[in-house]
Design an enzyme around this catalytic site. Sequence first.
Site, mmCIF file in Angstrom:
data_model
loop_
_atom_site.group_PDB
_atom_site.id
_atom_site.type_symbol
_atom_site.label_atom_id
_atom_site.label_comp_id
_atom_site.label_asym_id
_atom_site.label_seq_id
_atom_site.Cartn_x
_atom_site.Cartn_y
_atom_site.Cartn_z
ATOM 1 N N LYS A 106 12.002 -0.886 -5.363
ATOM 2 C CA LYS A 106 11.008 0.140 -5.045
ATOM 3 C C LYS A 106 11.631 1.527 -5.208
ATOM 4 O O LYS A 106 12.644 1.828 -4.583
ATOM 5 C CB LYS A 106 10.486 -0.055 -3.622
ATOM 6 N N THR B 201 5.140 1.639 5.057
ATOM 7 C CA THR B 201 4.891 1.437 3.626
ATOM 8 C C THR B 201 5.525 0.154 3.102
ATOM 9 O O THR B 201 4.872 -0.653 2.417
ATOM 10 C CB THR B 201 5.424 2.641 2.827
#
Length: 269
Positions: free
Chosen positions: A178, A214
């Site tokens: 990510k 998140t």
Amino acid sequence: MNVPTAPPRVLTVAGSDSGGGAGIQADLKTMLALGVHGMSVITAVTAQNSLGVHGTWDLPAEAVRAQFRAVVDDIGVQAVKTGMLASAELAGTVADLLTGLDAPVVVDPVGVSKHGDALLRGDAPDVVRTRLLPLATVATPNLDEVTRLTGITVTDEQGMRAAADAVLACGPRWALIKGGHLPGSTECADLLTDGRTERWFRAPRHPGPHTHGTGCTLAGALASYLALGHDVPTAVGLAKTYVTGAIAAGFPLGAGIGPVDHGHALRAR
């Protein structure tokens, strides 16, 4: 008379966030929003809010084993997501429980909270790297977690490729690196690879500060889409779309960092 059928079942193995933005709470909200039945194994209890983590208490390994066996032996699972595992003992316990499980496993190797509080202590990163990652269908580290697990510091997208290779060397079938923490970028770019094929997933970077949860949300969404029958690349793309919408709809809560909005897709229907 039509008898209702159960939706796909997804198990989250993670810590509890008393503020409701991350951890078990974020996972269950995500799973509900995406149409699967969420279940939980709580590994640790945290006292946290928008300002940070004020205390953590690990559950006994016996309690983690009992929760897992109660769910898996009776209800069954079609995907598992792991998050905060807290200690080497708990990480090893979870690895033992997942060994031989016939369901996709998403490993989110949570190391620190959004506020920088340690959530993986002592030798736990070593256990995650050597015992849990080899069981993962997909591992979803952010750039800080890549450094913690592999020693590699990523400063650009090319570095994400080296990070993915290092994570794959630990044994997961797929690595999703990510890139949300990549400095100086106007977009959030994530790299998915199994060592043979490479796919990039990109989304605009939203400037809002309310991004608590998140990583948990993305991993929970990925596990949900795998349980719904999608292959890994498709599930990642759908999860990326969902979490991007949740970030865009993030809202203020308390005096610090607010959460992403797990229900944004429900309200948009």
